[in-house]
Motif scaffolding. Structure first.
Motif, PDB file in Angstrom:
ATOM      1  N   ILE A  51      46.439 -63.759  69.698  1.00 17.99           N
ATOM      2  CA  ILE A  51      45.606 -64.859  69.204  1.00 17.99           C
ATOM      3  C   ILE A  51      44.414 -65.015  70.144  1.00 17.99           C
ATOM      4  N   LEU A  52      43.217 -64.963  69.585  1.00 22.02           N
ATOM      5  CA  LEU A  52      42.008 -65.198  70.391  1.00 22.02           C
ATOM      6  C   LEU A  52      41.563 -66.634  70.157  1.00 22.02           C
ATOM      7  N   GLU A  53      41.483 -67.398  71.218  1.00 24.98           N
ATOM      8  CA  GLU A  53      41.116 -68.810  71.100  1.00 24.98           C
ATOM      9  C   GLU A  53      39.938 -69.102  72.037  1.00 24.98           C
ATOM     10  N   ALA A 273      38.575 -67.107  74.778  1.00 25.55           N
ATOM     11  CA  ALA A 273      38.136 -65.852  74.124  1.00 25.55           C
ATOM     12  C   ALA A 273      37.289 -66.204  72.906  1.00 25.55           C
ATOM     13  N   GLU A 274      35.982 -66.154  73.084  1.00 20.50           N
ATOM     14  CA  GLU A 274      35.075 -66.553  72.001  1.00 20.50           C
ATOM     15  C   GLU A 274      34.727 -65.344  71.138  1.00 20.50           C
ATOM     16  N   VAL A 275      35.174 -65.385  69.889  1.00 18.12           N
ATOM     17  CA  VAL A 275      34.923 -64.259  68.978  1.00 18.12           C
ATOM     18  C   VAL A 275      33.436 -64.183  68.671  1.00 18.12           C
ATOM     19  N   ARG A 276      32.868 -62.971  68.799  1.00 18.19           N
ATOM     20  CA  ARG A 276      31.430 -62.762  68.578  1.00 18.19           C
ATOM     21  C   ARG A 276      31.165 -61.878  67.360  1.00 18.19           C
ATOM     22  N   GLU A 277      32.128 -61.004  67.042  1.00 17.01           N
ATOM     23  CA  GLU A 277      31.890 -60.031  65.974  1.00 17.01           C
ATOM     24  C   GLU A 277      33.219 -59.642  65.338  1.00 17.01           C
ATOM     25  N   ILE A 288      35.224 -58.246  68.465  1.00 16.60           N
ATOM     26  CA  ILE A 288      34.537 -58.256  69.758  1.00 16.60           C
ATOM     27  C   ILE A 288      34.450 -59.718  70.202  1.00 16.60           C
ATOM     28  N   TYR A 289      34.789 -59.951  71.457  1.00 15.18           N
ATOM     29  CA  TYR A 289      34.778 -61.333  71.945  1.00 15.18           C
ATOM     30  C   TYR A 289      34.365 -61.381  73.407  1.00 15.18           C
ATOM     31  N   ALA A 290      33.928 -62.583  73.826  1.00 17.49           N
ATOM     32  CA  ALA A 290      33.612 -62.791  75.245  1.00 17.49           C
ATOM     33  C   ALA A 290      34.798 -63.509  75.853  1.00 17.49           C
ATOM     34  N   ASN A 291      35.338 -62.992  76.939  1.00 15.28           N
ATOM     35  CA  ASN A 291      36.504 -63.655  77.531  1.00 15.28           C
ATOM     36  C   ASN A 291      36.064 -64.817  78.434  1.00 15.28           C
ATOM     37  N   VAL A 312      31.473 -72.457  61.989  1.00 15.53           N
ATOM     38  CA  VAL A 312      31.431 -71.630  63.202  1.00 15.53           C
ATOM     39  C   VAL A 312      31.380 -70.157  62.789  1.00 15.53           C
ATOM     40  N   LEU A 313      32.181 -69.811  61.801  1.00 11.81           N
ATOM     41  CA  LEU A 313      32.251 -68.421  61.337  1.00 11.81           C
ATOM     42  C   LEU A 313      30.895 -67.947  60.821  1.00 11.81           C
ATOM     43  N   SER A 314      30.148 -68.894  60.287  1.00 10.25           N
ATOM     44  CA  SER A 314      28.834 -68.576  59.741  1.00 10.25           C
ATOM     45  C   SER A 314      27.902 -67.982  60.812  1.00 10.25           C
ATOM     46  N   GLY A 315      28.135 -68.301  62.074  1.00  8.47           N
ATOM     47  CA  GLY A 315      27.288 -67.793  63.155  1.00  8.47           C
ATOM     48  C   GLY A 315      27.853 -66.545  63.820  1.00  8.47           C
ATOM     49  N   ILE A 316      28.934 -65.997  63.281  1.00  4.36           N
ATOM     50  CA  ILE A 316      29.576 -64.833  63.912  1.00  4.36           C
ATOM     51  C   ILE A 316      29.238 -63.572  63.108  1.00  4.36           C
TER      52      ILE A 316
END
Ligand SMILES: Cc1cc2nc3c(=O)[nH]c(=O)nc-3n(C[C@H](O)[C@H](O)[C@H](O)COP(=O)(O)OP(=O)(O)OC[C@H]3O[C@@H](n4cnc5c(N)ncnc54)[C@H](O)[C@@H]3O)c2cc1C
Length: 506
Positions: A51-53, A273-277, A288-291, A312-316
């Motif tokens: 889980i990425l949070e 863990a911020e999801v970027r892609e 792809i995420y930034a830890n 939020v998903l709209s910006g990923i």
């Protein structure tokens, strides 16, 4: 009979799927209730979950603010809760309807003790800021409810007597209806409403020579002209299905539920863990995420369940199909704001005999919620406003200090004790809260028809879950149900692929 197996236990909403997903890796985006429930159920079936949070905590919109809680809204100031140890404020979800069996099921399964949440309290106040004899003063809800029951019953009884209804009725039916109105409105023998003990006393009854003095009813025209039956005061709690009593809350704060899930799946969560892609590949999903330290990382999974709220998903960045992208960008979310106000003394209980429930006003604060827990204790936290839409945007645009001032000024008109007893506040504008950017999805019949279906289908290896993929938006039950739906669909696909492979080998 239960012991003998002759009676079924209460429906437990158990979720039993056949087969094992061992060897498959599922990436789950978001450790709110939908994400953690999906992981919890998938792990029972043997799947490996990651889980990425983005936040440093789990629970998402199930969030209990306590002493030391910190938050900085998008473009906002840093805020640290100065609540006293042991006191709390449910900034997001606060109440559980008795009809939400799935929410109760998980509380039962994960051993989260519940207590009654008193959503409806006739002792609360309504306060109309406006014109009229009853405006700009607090009026008990029970006075207006009972006067209105009386007057509307009287009017309808008169219309029946004068044969002024456009629907033909038999004499017997009219008699039954009149009897009902007499009881409903407490009409006198002449079918007139002249007041009722239901609306309360000016001097309460007591021992000896103290029969009590009943309060006189308000005039119907006074109630109408003072705005007390305006839309801010509709009987939301009594009438909305999910808000009827009995409602419940976890003992100690709503985060007891997310904590319980975290105990089950916490070691599978990567926090910060911020999801970027999000990308679809031939082998599955690539995220792809930034830890937590800002380092960009990549993770691969056979499938992915995405529970990230749509704003939020709209910006990923992603390679989702056009119907999915359109849905992500088009489903509206409601704005909502809440403030917790800590007071030195529970004056609403001690002075005003209010134990739980809600007061309503047409002012920007919209509602004041009284705590349903720890009655008769010394200090307490009120929800000083819980507002939506335009009011939430207006108040949310203020600085933290100005929000507090507004809550005290407007709430202080209903409870003058505010100024003397106030200690600390913590406020939230959900539409400005990072990783939420809205309180909950709000569909019109048009957006349900045009955009919702795209979110119910997997887009390649990616499944969508979260309250926005349910008809129970704005409820935890929506998150739970959606998690189960995505797990059911994903597992069925894995099982049918396994079966097809076995047939090829066989
Ligand atoms: C003000 C308010 C009052 C409510 N009142 C009630 C109530 O009384 N009763 C009730 O049952 N329900 C209530 N709800 C609704 C309930 O809280 C939600 O329906 C439910 O918690 C939603 O869960 P979810 O998992 O779908 O979404 P969320 O809880 O929002 O979970 C999504 C997760 O995704 C994470 N995330 C976001 N962006 C990223 C990213 N880029 N990378 C990684 N992770 C990310 C978030 O941090 C979050 O943890 C209320 C909600 C609000 C806001």
């Amino acid at each position: 009979m239960l012991a003998l197996g002759l009676l079924k236990t209460a429906p437990a909403e158990a979720f039993n799927l056949e087969g094992k997903g061992t060897g498959k890796h599922i990436i789950i985006l978001g450790a709110g209730l939908a994400g953690m429930t999906a992981a919890y159920e998938l792990k029972k079936l043997g799947y490996k979950c990651t889980i990425l949070e983005a936040r440093s905590r789990a629970g998402g919109r199930v969030w209990t603010v306590r002493k030391g809680t910190r938050e900085t809204e998008i473009g906002g100031e840093e805020q640290t809760a100065k609540l006293e140890q042991g006191l709390y404020f449910n900034a997001g979800a606060a109440r559980i309807p008795h009809q939400h069996e799935i929410s109760l099921h998980y509380c039962r399964e994960l051993k989260v003790p519940l207590e009654t949440y008193n959503n409806i309290n006739e002792a609360g106040f309504i306060y109309n800021d406006g014109e009229g004899a009853l405006a700009n003063k607090r009026v008990r809800i029970r006075e207006i409810h009972n006067d209105m029951r009386g007057y509307t019953s009287e009017l309808l009884a008169k219309a029946i007597d004068q044969d002024a209804l456009d629907r033909p009725m038999t004499v017997e039916d009219k008699e039954v209806l009149i009897e009902y109105l007499r009881a409903e409105g407490e009409l006198d023998p002449d079918k007139l409403y002249k007041g009722t003990p239901r609306r309360g006393y000016t001097t309460p009854p007591g021992a000896g020579n103290a029969p009590g003095k009943l309060a006189d009813p308000y005039e119907l025209s006074e109630i109408i002209r003072s705005g007390l039956i305006g839309h801010s005061f509709y009987n939301i709690g009594d009438y909305i299905y999910e808000q009827q009593m009995t409602m419940m809350q976890p003992v100690g704060g709503m985060d007891r539920i997310s904590d319980a899930f975290e105990r089950q799946v916490g070691k599978d969560i990567e926090y910060g863990a911020e999801v970027r892609e999000i990308r679809k590949t031939t082998a599955g999903a690539r995220v792809i995420y930034a830890n937590g330290s800002g380092k960009v990382k990549e993770i691969m999974g056979d499938y992915c369940i995405c529970t990230i709220p749509l704003p939020v998903l709209s910006g990923i960045a992603s390679d989702f199909s056009s119907p999915v992208l359109r849905a992500i960008d088009s489903v509206a979310y409601y704005e909502a704001g809440k403030i917790g106000l800590q007071f030195k003394r529970r004056f609403w209980e001690e002075d005003e005999h209010i134990y739980g429930g809600i007061s309503r006003t047409n002012m920007d604060i919209h509602q004041i919620f009284y705590p349903s827990n720890d009655f008769l204790s010394k200090k307490g936290v009120l929800v000083g406003y819980y507002n939506f839409g335009e009011k939430a945007v207006k108040v949310g645009d203020l600085s933290l200090a100005a929000r507090e001032k507004l809550a005290l000024e407007q709430g202080g008109r209903i409870h003058p004790q505010y100024w003397e007893e106030f200690e600390a506040s913590f406020s939230l504008a959900w539409h400005k809260t990072r990783y939420s950017q809205g309180a909950f999805a709000t569909y019109t019949s048009d957006s349900r028809e045009r955009f919702y279906p795209a979110l119910l289908q997997p887009d390649g290896p990616v499944y969508f879950a979260g309250e926005h993929t349910s008809y129970l938006t704005a409820w935890m039950a929506g998150a739970f149900e959606s998690a189960r739906r995505s797990v059911r669909d994903l597992h069925a696909r894995v099982m049918s692929t396994q079966q097809a492979q076995a047939e090829v080998k066989g």
